[in-house]
Motif scaffolding. Structure first.
Motif, PDB file in Angstrom:
ATOM      1  N   GLY A   6      41.349  33.935  34.074  1.00  0.00           N
ATOM      2  CA  GLY A   6      40.358  34.993  34.251  1.00  0.00           C
ATOM      3  C   GLY A   6      40.873  36.360  33.872  1.00  0.00           C
ATOM      4  O   GLY A   6      41.919  36.495  33.223  1.00  0.00           O
ATOM      5  N   ASP A   7      40.129  37.374  34.304  1.00  0.00           N
ATOM      6  CA  ASP A   7      40.467  38.761  33.983  1.00  0.00           C
ATOM      7  C   ASP A   7      41.684  39.192  34.798  1.00  0.00           C
ATOM      8  O   ASP A   7      41.850  38.767  35.948  1.00  0.00           O
ATOM      9  CB  ASP A   7      39.286  39.691  34.326  1.00  0.00           C
ATOM     10  CG  ASP A   7      38.061  39.410  33.467  1.00  0.00           C
ATOM     11  OD1 ASP A   7      38.161  38.591  32.534  1.00  0.00           O
ATOM     12  OD2 ASP A   7      37.013  40.027  33.741  1.00  0.00           O
ATOM     13  N   TYR A   8      42.444  40.113  34.215  1.00  0.00           N
ATOM     14  CA  TYR A   8      43.633  40.637  34.884  1.00  0.00           C
ATOM     15  C   TYR A   8      43.229  41.261  36.232  1.00  0.00           C
ATOM     16  O   TYR A   8      42.241  41.984  36.323  1.00  0.00           O
ATOM     17  CB  TYR A   8      44.306  41.691  33.989  1.00  0.00           C
ATOM     18  CG  TYR A   8      45.527  42.286  34.623  1.00  0.00           C
ATOM     19  CD1 TYR A   8      46.760  41.633  34.539  1.00  0.00           C
ATOM     20  CD2 TYR A   8      45.449  43.479  35.346  1.00  0.00           C
ATOM     21  CE1 TYR A   8      47.881  42.161  35.152  1.00  0.00           C
ATOM     22  CE2 TYR A   8      46.573  44.017  35.965  1.00  0.00           C
ATOM     23  CZ  TYR A   8      47.776  43.341  35.864  1.00  0.00           C
ATOM     24  OH  TYR A   8      48.878  43.861  36.475  1.00  0.00           O
ATOM     25  N   CYS A  49      42.157  39.814  38.919  1.00  0.00           N
ATOM     26  CA  CYS A  49      41.162  39.082  39.720  1.00  0.00           C
ATOM     27  C   CYS A  49      41.842  37.976  40.536  1.00  0.00           C
ATOM     28  O   CYS A  49      41.527  36.781  40.387  1.00  0.00           O
ATOM     29  CB  CYS A  49      40.066  38.521  38.821  1.00  0.00           C
ATOM     30  SG  CYS A  49      39.026  39.793  38.109  1.00  0.00           S
ATOM     31  N   THR A 102      45.646  34.311  31.602  1.00  0.00           N
ATOM     32  CA  THR A 102      44.707  34.868  30.620  1.00  0.00           C
ATOM     33  C   THR A 102      43.752  33.772  30.122  1.00  0.00           C
ATOM     34  O   THR A 102      44.182  32.635  29.875  1.00  0.00           O
ATOM     35  CB  THR A 102      45.515  35.399  29.403  1.00  0.00           C
ATOM     36  OG1 THR A 102      46.528  36.241  29.928  1.00  0.00           O
ATOM     37  CG2 THR A 102      44.656  36.171  28.440  1.00  0.00           C
ATOM     38  N   TRP A 103      42.494  34.147  29.953  1.00  0.00           N
ATOM     39  CA  TRP A 103      41.471  33.222  29.439  1.00  0.00           C
ATOM     40  C   TRP A 103      41.978  32.484  28.200  1.00  0.00           C
ATOM     41  O   TRP A 103      42.550  33.111  27.299  1.00  0.00           O
ATOM     42  CB  TRP A 103      40.225  34.000  29.001  1.00  0.00           C
ATOM     43  CG  TRP A 103      39.408  34.580  30.101  1.00  0.00           C
ATOM     44  CD1 TRP A 103      39.394  35.890  30.493  1.00  0.00           C
ATOM     45  CD2 TRP A 103      38.468  33.903  30.928  1.00  0.00           C
ATOM     46  NE1 TRP A 103      38.501  36.059  31.520  1.00  0.00           N
ATOM     47  CE2 TRP A 103      37.909  34.850  31.809  1.00  0.00           C
ATOM     48  CE3 TRP A 103      38.031  32.582  31.014  1.00  0.00           C
ATOM     49  CZ2 TRP A 103      36.957  34.535  32.762  1.00  0.00           C
ATOM     50  CZ3 TRP A 103      37.069  32.259  31.975  1.00  0.00           C
ATOM     51  CH2 TRP A 103      36.551  33.225  32.833  1.00  0.00           C
ATOM     52  N   SER A 107      36.850  31.023  27.625  1.00  0.00           N
ATOM     53  CA  SER A 107      36.105  32.266  27.450  1.00  0.00           C
ATOM     54  C   SER A 107      34.768  32.000  26.735  1.00  0.00           C
ATOM     55  O   SER A 107      33.719  32.544  27.112  1.00  0.00           O
ATOM     56  CB  SER A 107      36.995  33.224  26.658  1.00  0.00           C
ATOM     57  OG  SER A 107      36.314  34.382  26.393  1.00  0.00           O
ATOM     58  N   GLN A 147      32.401  30.413  29.178  1.00  0.00           N
ATOM     59  CA  GLN A 147      31.864  31.442  30.072  1.00  0.00           C
ATOM     60  C   GLN A 147      30.714  32.185  29.395  1.00  0.00           C
ATOM     61  O   GLN A 147      29.643  32.383  29.996  1.00  0.00           O
ATOM     62  CB  GLN A 147      32.983  32.418  30.442  1.00  0.00           C
ATOM     63  CG  GLN A 147      32.452  33.621  31.178  1.00  0.00           C
ATOM     64  CD  GLN A 147      33.485  34.716  31.341  1.00  0.00           C
ATOM     65  OE1 GLN A 147      33.652  35.222  32.426  1.00  0.00           O
ATOM     66  NE2 GLN A 147      34.178  35.090  30.289  1.00  0.00           N
ATOM     67  N   ARG A 181      34.079  36.475  36.215  1.00  0.00           N
ATOM     68  CA  ARG A 181      35.376  37.098  35.896  1.00  0.00           C
ATOM     69  C   ARG A 181      36.520  36.089  35.930  1.00  0.00           C
ATOM     70  O   ARG A 181      37.588  36.346  35.388  1.00  0.00           O
ATOM     71  CB  ARG A 181      35.685  38.207  36.927  1.00  0.00           C
ATOM     72  CG  ARG A 181      34.620  39.282  37.093  1.00  0.00           C
ATOM     73  CD  ARG A 181      34.671  40.337  36.019  1.00  0.00           C
ATOM     74  NE  ARG A 181      35.933  41.013  35.847  1.00  0.00           N
ATOM     75  CZ  ARG A 181      36.405  41.998  36.619  1.00  0.00           C
ATOM     76  NH1 ARG A 181      35.723  42.434  37.649  1.00  0.00           N
ATOM     77  NH2 ARG A 181      37.568  42.577  36.352  1.00  0.00           N
ATOM     78  N   ILE A 182      36.315  34.980  36.643  1.00  0.00           N
ATOM     79  CA  ILE A 182      37.375  33.974  36.751  1.00  0.00           C
ATOM     80  C   ILE A 182      36.769  32.574  36.640  1.00  0.00           C
ATOM     81  O   ILE A 182      35.562  32.390  36.854  1.00  0.00           O
ATOM     82  CB  ILE A 182      38.144  34.039  38.106  1.00  0.00           C
ATOM     83  CG1 ILE A 182      37.181  33.987  39.293  1.00  0.00           C
ATOM     84  CG2 ILE A 182      39.055  35.234  38.183  1.00  0.00           C
ATOM     85  CD1 ILE A 182      37.875  33.827  40.649  1.00  0.00           C
ATOM     86  N   SER A 229      37.283  46.584  36.644  1.00  0.00           N
ATOM     87  CA  SER A 229      37.618  46.188  35.259  1.00  0.00           C
ATOM     88  C   SER A 229      38.603  47.192  34.713  1.00  0.00           C
ATOM     89  O   SER A 229      38.543  48.376  35.070  1.00  0.00           O
ATOM     90  CB  SER A 229      36.377  46.215  34.381  1.00  0.00           C
ATOM     91  OG  SER A 229      35.355  45.513  35.003  1.00  0.00           O
ATOM     92  N   ARG A 230      39.492  46.713  33.831  1.00  0.00           N
ATOM     93  CA  ARG A 230      40.467  47.643  33.228  1.00  0.00           C
ATOM     94  C   ARG A 230      39.934  48.214  31.933  1.00  0.00           C
ATOM     95  O   ARG A 230      39.146  47.588  31.252  1.00  0.00           O
ATOM     96  CB  ARG A 230      41.763  46.901  32.942  1.00  0.00           C
ATOM     97  CG  ARG A 230      42.438  46.514  34.217  1.00  0.00           C
ATOM     98  CD  ARG A 230      43.915  46.459  34.163  1.00  0.00           C
ATOM     99  NE  ARG A 230      44.421  45.771  32.951  1.00  0.00           N
ATOM    100  CZ  ARG A 230      45.695  45.856  32.571  1.00  0.00           C
ATOM    101  NH1 ARG A 230      46.536  46.582  33.232  1.00  0.00           N
ATOM    102  NH2 ARG A 230      46.125  45.201  31.512  1.00  0.00           N
TER     103      ARG A 230
END
Ligand SMILES: O=C(O)CCC(=O)C(=O)O
Length: 199
Positions: free
Chosen positions: A62-64, A66, A80-81, A86, A89, A101-102, A198-199
């Motif tokens: 998932g996203d960093y 999370c 990382t996806w 991805s 998703q 997100r995950i 989110s980054r």
């Protein structure tokens, strides 16, 4: 695409939608092979003061940031996806409108691997999360019931998608029980939202 909705705004029955043929057989086979190569881990859980292995393998992508904690003791840090996860998703979001997100993977190696009655209500997903669950490999029974009510059974087929709509985790519990039948590996992918910035 075939779709079974057990939910309506006026008379909610079971707040889920089931798409038996979400992925075609070829796409499902290829995704299954990809998923076998994911980084599966054997986590430990603490129940009634005892530490024991979680009765299935797990992975998380998932996203960093999370990070995910469940049952107050199992901590999962997303990798990382992969491109395939991805893309999957994105496809689910395009179909359902829900954002994720995950993805948490569960690998049920035999009929003794399982997940007991629970709701996916960890605060890190925010309130009323929508959860989308893709099944690959062996068909296993999935049960869902209103809290205090009677279960309904689904047989989650290879390549199917089950969407649990917002609110479902407050009113219903679900499980994949153990089975005495000889079953081979089943992989389940649950796409979930997360409240991390989110980054
Ligand atoms: O394997 C399944 O179909 C359900 C998985 C599940 O309940 C969960 O990950 O919370």
């Amino acid at each position: 695409m075939q779709q079974l909705t057990l939910f309506s705004e006026s008379a909610p029955v079971i707040p889920v939608t089931y798409y038996p043929d979400f992925l075609g057989t070829e796409a499902a086979n290829s995704l299954y092979q990809h998923c076998l190569q994911l980084e599966w881990q054997q986590n430990q859980i603490r129940i009634a003061g005892k530490t024991m292995p979680v009765p299935r393998l797990e992975c998380i992508y998932g996203d960093y940031g999370c990070d995910y904690l469940y049952s107050k003791c199992v901590f999962l840090k997303p990798l990382t996806w992969t491109e395939q996860l991805s893309n999957l998703q994105d496809r689910i979001t395009a179909l359902t409108g829900y954002k994720f997100r995950i993805v948490i993977g569960n690998q049920y190696r035999t009929g003794t691997d399982s997940i007991g009655w629970h709701a996916d209500n960890e605060p890190s997903m925010g309130s009323n999360p929508a959860i989308a669950s893709v099944s690959l490999g062996s068909c296993r029974k999935f049960q869902i019931k209103p809290i205090g009510g009677r279960p309904t059974d689904f047989w989650l087929e290879h390549g199917s998608l089950l969407v649990m709509h917002p609110g479902c985790q407050s009113t219903h519990l679900h499980q994949v029980p153990k089975t005495n039948k000889v079953v081979s590996t089943r992989i389940n992918l649950t796409f979930r939202p997360h409240t991390a910035r989110s980054r």
